[in-house]
Design an enzyme around this catalytic site. Structure first.
Site, short mmCIF file in Angstrom:
data_model
loop_
_atom_site.label_atom_id
_atom_site.label_comp_id
_atom_site.label_asym_id
_atom_site.label_seq_id
_atom_site.Cartn_x
_atom_site.Cartn_y
_atom_site.Cartn_z
N THR A 102 48.49 58.83 -56.28
CA THR A 102 48.38 59.75 -57.42
C THR A 102 48.07 58.91 -58.66
O THR A 102 48.90 58.12 -59.11
CB THR A 102 49.69 60.54 -57.64
N LYS A 115 45.89 67.26 -58.75
CA LYS A 115 47.21 66.73 -58.38
C LYS A 115 48.11 66.59 -59.61
O LYS A 115 49.31 66.92 -59.56
CB LYS A 115 47.02 65.37 -57.69
N LYS A 134 55.82 58.77 -63.85
CA LYS A 134 54.46 58.20 -63.94
C LYS A 134 53.41 59.31 -64.00
O LYS A 134 52.47 59.27 -64.80
CB LYS A 134 54.25 57.28 -62.72
#
Ligand code: NAP
Length: 286
Positions: A95, A170, A238
């Protein structure tokens, strides 16, 4: 078709195992070799570097922590892109942020390598069961070539556009995930402070139309205070950071996500980085 896999953490190890079970010859590398032992026992071929894997495969899959790690391993004089075979396909499932994926696709093109950003929706158990959802950005012809591989690791493949669009989709999902968990945790914490019964409050909140359906899956964790990581909190933080970085690049305001990412940052600071992200409830309720 010879396949390589780099990054054998919670997700990568399980995805790689499904490729092996599907009969593929798999060449692997991970920073920490111990995490590859089960895969080696199951027939995977270990190499001592990412470059050694990348140099011999037709399809390379990476599942690494964050953009900085992908960059360190892939880019530059000692990066694996340089070592890849002509016309190989690189699928990055990590990701990362969309502009980073676009940059990788450009570097790959310079090397005559095809690139797909293919981050996944779904956590440890879907990874184990081969039930991930792939969100893919890149060329459809490239995707078709690797679809049989993705089918072994996932139950759904969604082509969302050109390079970077998989990463974009995502980040949207994880922004909603992080915010949902936070809203639930804050509401439940105050409910308990107001003297409500925790079990009853959970019953009512989780059955109400305002609750995100996924939160039901976290009920037992919060009840048992078991924050063994399926999705480490540091990764969710993150992802929220990458969402806000992307908003900055696009000159967009994301006030809620900026606040949410700082709450998760506080949890990290309090030693919860490697716990499951549901541990944010612990931060807010103590
Ligand atoms: P993880 O268990 O922490 O694995 C991270 C991987 O990155 C490991 O292979 C790790 O190697 C490697 N790595 C980290 N820092 C490195 C460094 N400095 N140099 C070389 N390698 C390094 O994480 P994960 O849960 O599998 O997640 C991997 C990616 O998938 C992340 O981008 C995450 O956001 C995403 N993701 C996770 C989930 C989930 O539910 N867990 C779901 C969807 C997407 P070591 O083994 O040596 O540490």
């Amino acid at each position: 078709m010879k396949v390589g896999f780099i990054g054998l953490g919670i997700m990568g190890s399980r995805m790689a195992m499904n490729l092996l079970k599907g009969g593929h010859k798999l060449v692997i590398f991970n920073r920490t070799k111990e995490k590859a032992i089960d895969l080696i026992k199951a027939g995977a071929i270990w190499e001592d570097s990412a470059v050694a894997v990348a140099g011999q495969v037709d399809v390379l899959i990476t599942m690494l922590e964050n953009p900085a790690v992908v960059e360190k391993m892939a880019v530059g004089e000692s990066g694996f892109i340089k070592a890849m075979k002509d016309k190989a396909i690189w699928i990055d499932c990590s990701t990362v942020n969309p502009s980073f994926s676009v940059m990788l696709s450009e570097l790959a093109t310079l090397r005559n390598v095809s690139f797909l950003d293919a981050p996944v929706s779904g956590s440890k158990m879907p990874a184990e069961k081969g039930e991930l959802i792939f969100l893919v950005g890149g060329n459809v012809d490239d995707l078709e070539k690797v679809t049989p591989l993705l089918d072994l690791m996932g139950s759904k493949i969604i082509h969302v556009g050109d390079h970077g669009k998989g990463a974009a989709m995502k980040l949207m999902i994880n922004q909603m995930l992080g915010q949902s968990m936070l809203a639930f945790s804050e509401s439940l914490s105050l409910g308990m402070a107001m003297g409500l019964d925790k079990t009853q409050a959970m019953d009512v909140l989780l059955e109400s139309a305002v609750s995100a359906p996924i939160l039901k899956a976290f009920r037992a964790r919060i009840e048992d205070e078991d924050y063994t990581p399926n999705f480490p909190l540091k990764h969710l933080q993150k992802d929220l950071q990458l969402f806000t970085d992307t908003a900055y690049e696009l000159d967009k305001a994301t006030p809620l996500t900026n606040t949410a990412k700082e709450v998760y940052a506080m949890a990290k600071q309090q030693g919860m980085a490697d716990l499951d992200f549901a541990a944010v409830f612990k931060l807010l309720s103590t």
